[in-house]
Design an enzyme around this catalytic site. Sequence first.
Site, PDB file in Angstrom:
ATOM      1  N   HIS A 134      34.191  31.357  34.892  1.00  0.00           N
ATOM      2  CA  HIS A 134      34.378  30.822  36.242  1.00  0.00           C
ATOM      3  C   HIS A 134      35.855  30.831  36.614  1.00  0.00           C
ATOM      4  O   HIS A 134      36.220  31.222  37.738  1.00  0.00           O
ATOM      5  CB  HIS A 134      33.813  29.402  36.295  1.00  0.00           C
ATOM      6  CG  HIS A 134      34.145  28.647  37.543  1.00  0.00           C
ATOM      7  ND1 HIS A 134      33.259  28.503  38.593  1.00  0.00           N
ATOM      8  CD2 HIS A 134      35.275  27.978  37.911  1.00  0.00           C
ATOM      9  CE1 HIS A 134      33.829  27.796  39.548  1.00  0.00           C
ATOM     10  NE2 HIS A 134      35.054  27.458  39.165  1.00  0.00           N
ATOM     11  N   GLU A 135      36.725  30.394  35.698  1.00  0.00           N
ATOM     12  CA  GLU A 135      38.157  30.364  35.997  1.00  0.00           C
ATOM     13  C   GLU A 135      38.718  31.775  36.163  1.00  0.00           C
ATOM     14  O   GLU A 135      39.576  32.017  37.016  1.00  0.00           O
ATOM     15  CB  GLU A 135      38.909  29.608  34.905  1.00  0.00           C
ATOM     16  CG  GLU A 135      38.495  28.152  34.742  1.00  0.00           C
ATOM     17  CD  GLU A 135      38.543  27.377  36.051  1.00  0.00           C
ATOM     18  OE1 GLU A 135      39.398  27.708  36.914  1.00  0.00           O
ATOM     19  OE2 GLU A 135      37.729  26.456  36.236  1.00  0.00           O
TER      20      GLU A 135
END
Length: 312
Positions: A134-135
């Site tokens: 996600h990051e």
Amino acid sequence: MNHFKTYMLLAGLTALFMGAGYLIGGPTGMLIALAFAVALNAFSYWNADKIVLRSYGAQEVDESHPEPLIRHYVTDVVEMAQRAGLPRPRVTVIQSDQPNAFATGRDPAHAAVAATTGLLSLLTRDEIRGVMAHELAHVKNRDTLTMTVTATIAGAISALANFAFFFGGSRDEERPGGMIGAIAIAILAPIAAMLVQMAISRSREYQADRIGAQIGGDPAALARALEKIEAYARGGYVNYEAERNPATAHMFIINPLNGKGADSLFSTHPSTRNRVEALMRLGVGQGTAARRPEPVQTLVPPSQGRNTGPWG
């Protein structure tokens, strides 16, 4: 279209900042506000990532680290970055019992990801991979720069509102707002800035979830991680640095504020339940098991006796 909406919202924040300057100091105040906004954006572009990492005490790590959890974390981030076609980011660790993570940097070539020691201790490896994917999606989408600039301008608007409250009541004809304008700025400008910040952050989070699920290859793991992180954050695992700097809360994958203060009244993050539902639908579409995460039963903070592994 999402990027266009984001840029329009950023333009709205800048216009709000200039409008506040006009009500305080007339045309001169508006020009000063514009110059200040440009300077803030330039400063954020070159330095904000360093300031954020330093404020959280983030320590850079690599594959030679003696702790296996950190070695796995580093190798997984590097492998997923390669899969996503990204340069290798700086990989850092933050000493915090609350599981959480964020990404920062002005572009993919100058990106850094950060995970808390709580994340590495309390989540499984596949869940950590989901979080870091996600990051990396934020890095790929260049959200890190957008969110940093947003936070900087929003913080400046709040500071300007405070200035207006104390000094905006002058009878100087160049200050068209007068006392009424000063009160309006002090009350409405921070709320408007917060709403714009929320709109930008929420639209970015849904897209990062979707692309992160593709990078990590396991939407269900990211869904489980989201619910676990929120449960721990609300169950007494406090991120003290985030509580002291609530303007950075939107950078984390889950709101790190524990909800006990006024700063959590308006969340910069979308509903975790909605994010989980979207990931579960994505998992079904990809033919992967997208079972609902199991509830976190024990939420005793480390300060109350819970061992969080090598950092407890």
